[in-house]
Design a protein around this motif. Structure first.
Motif, short mmCIF file in Angstrom:
data_model
loop_
_atom_site.label_atom_id
_atom_site.label_comp_id
_atom_site.label_asym_id
_atom_site.label_seq_id
_atom_site.Cartn_x
_atom_site.Cartn_y
_atom_site.Cartn_z
N ASP A 92 0.85 -1.19 0.00
CA ASP A 92 0.00 0.00 0.00
C ASP A 92 0.89 1.23 0.00
O ASP A 92 1.89 1.28 0.71
CB ASP A 92 -0.91 0.01 1.23
N ASN A 93 0.51 2.23 -0.78
CA ASN A 93 1.30 3.45 -0.86
C ASN A 93 1.09 4.37 0.33
O ASN A 93 1.85 5.32 0.52
CB ASN A 93 0.96 4.21 -2.16
N ASP A 94 0.07 4.10 1.12
CA ASP A 94 -0.25 4.92 2.29
C ASP A 94 0.55 4.42 3.49
O ASP A 94 0.36 3.30 3.96
CB ASP A 94 -1.75 4.82 2.58
N VAL A 97 -1.37 3.09 6.49
CA VAL A 97 -1.92 1.74 6.35
C VAL A 97 -0.83 0.70 6.61
O VAL A 97 -1.06 -0.30 7.29
CB VAL A 97 -2.51 1.54 4.94
N ARG A 98 0.38 0.97 6.12
CA ARG A 98 1.48 0.03 6.36
C ARG A 98 1.81 -0.03 7.85
O ARG A 98 2.06 -1.09 8.41
CB ARG A 98 2.72 0.45 5.56
N THR A 114 6.09 -4.95 4.61
CA THR A 114 5.29 -4.09 3.76
C THR A 114 6.08 -3.57 2.57
O THR A 114 7.31 -3.52 2.59
CB THR A 114 4.75 -2.88 4.54
N SER A 116 5.55 -0.35 -0.64
CA SER A 116 4.74 0.80 -1.02
C SER A 116 4.36 0.80 -2.50
O SER A 116 3.48 1.54 -2.91
CB SER A 116 5.50 2.11 -0.71
N ASP A 136 -3.30 -3.16 -2.17
CA ASP A 136 -4.24 -2.12 -2.59
C ASP A 136 -4.38 -2.16 -4.11
O ASP A 136 -3.42 -2.48 -4.83
CB ASP A 136 -3.73 -0.75 -2.14
N LEU A 139 -2.05 1.24 -6.74
CA LEU A 139 -0.63 1.43 -6.45
C LEU A 139 -0.04 2.39 -7.47
O LEU A 139 -0.56 2.52 -8.58
CB LEU A 139 0.10 0.08 -6.48
N THR A 164 -9.40 -1.89 -1.17
CA THR A 164 -9.85 -0.72 -1.92
C THR A 164 -10.70 0.17 -1.03
O THR A 164 -11.23 -0.28 -0.02
CB THR A 164 -10.68 -1.15 -3.14
N LYS A 188 -11.39 -0.23 2.66
CA LYS A 188 -10.77 0.72 3.58
C LYS A 188 -11.68 1.93 3.78
O LYS A 188 -12.37 2.34 2.84
CB LYS A 188 -9.40 1.16 3.05
#
Length: 219
Positions: A92-94, A97-98, A114, A116, A136, A139, A164, A188
């Motif tokens: 996940d790029n967030d 969240v990671r 994790t 990203s 996710d 990405l 998502t 999410k």
């Protein structure tokens, strides 16, 4: 003491993940070309993972079975036999969240790593095996169906759960992936109970088959 260990664990989790991703990326280039360099990089990967495991083990050893209510803390969550020791890669790029994945799943004894971006996850997956992938569908470098396909090609027995935001799937990634064995979907922002339920359900649905490494396993 417990709070201090938890804080240290949270603070080192993402930096250690960055070391893992960078080492895996370089190792991926040297395998088959420079054996000595590749071996050193494998040791770096192993040492980075050991750091997180040692901190987690210390936290479990010093944490009391229950915490007095006047301290404003919740009771220690018992280890879940189905989740304890399971290797999970979240993509996940967030950053939040990671971080949440480490904090929430770590409480259940999961070994969390994790990435990203999709390509980072693909590189790590080629060098390790995981019980569950959480990815996710948006990405920076891959769509949901693309990352699903890539992870399944590397590890055919992999359990993949796509994530998502509510109602977002403009590329129909979830629909396409479901046709090819997608294990589950998380919407999410997800609640802890739904996160755990999704992983437990996916693990229960796994058949008794050997995990296909698709690469050089680094545990």
């Amino acid at each position: 003491k417990t709070q201090s260990v938890d804080l240290i664990s949270r603070e080192v989790a993402l930096p250690v993940d960055a070391i893992l991703r960078d080492a895996a990326s370089v190792l991926d280039r040297y395998i088959g070309h420079e054996p000595e360099v590749a071996e050193r990089l494998r040791r770096i990967l192993a040492s980075a993972r050991d750091i997180k495991q040692v901190i987690q083990n210390v936290g479990e050893q010093i944490q009391p079975a229950t915490t007095p209510a006047h301290h404003g803390q919740v009771p220690r969550r018992p280890r879940n036999p189905l989740l304890a020791g399971r290797r999970i890669l979240l993509v996940d790029n967030d950053e939040s969240v990671r971080q949440a994945a480490h904090t929430l799943l770590g409480r259940y004894g999961c070994v969390v790593e994790t990435a990203s971006e999709g390509q980072e996850a693909v590189t790590i997956a080629r060098l390790s095996t995981y019980d569950v992938y959480l990815a996710d569908i948006r990405l920076p470098d891959m769509g949901g169906y693309e990352i699903f396909k890539a992870l399944r090609e590397i590890q055919p027995s992999a359990t993949v759960i796509l994530m998502t935001g509510f109602g977002y799937d403009s590329g129909h990634a979830i629909v396409k992936a479901r046709r090819e064995g997608l294990q589950g979907v998380l919407y999410k922002p997800f609640r802890l109970d739904r996160l755990i339920a999704a992983i437990e359900s996916a693990l229960c649905n796994q058949t008794a088959r050997p995990q296909a490494a698709g690469g050089v396993a680094e545990h």
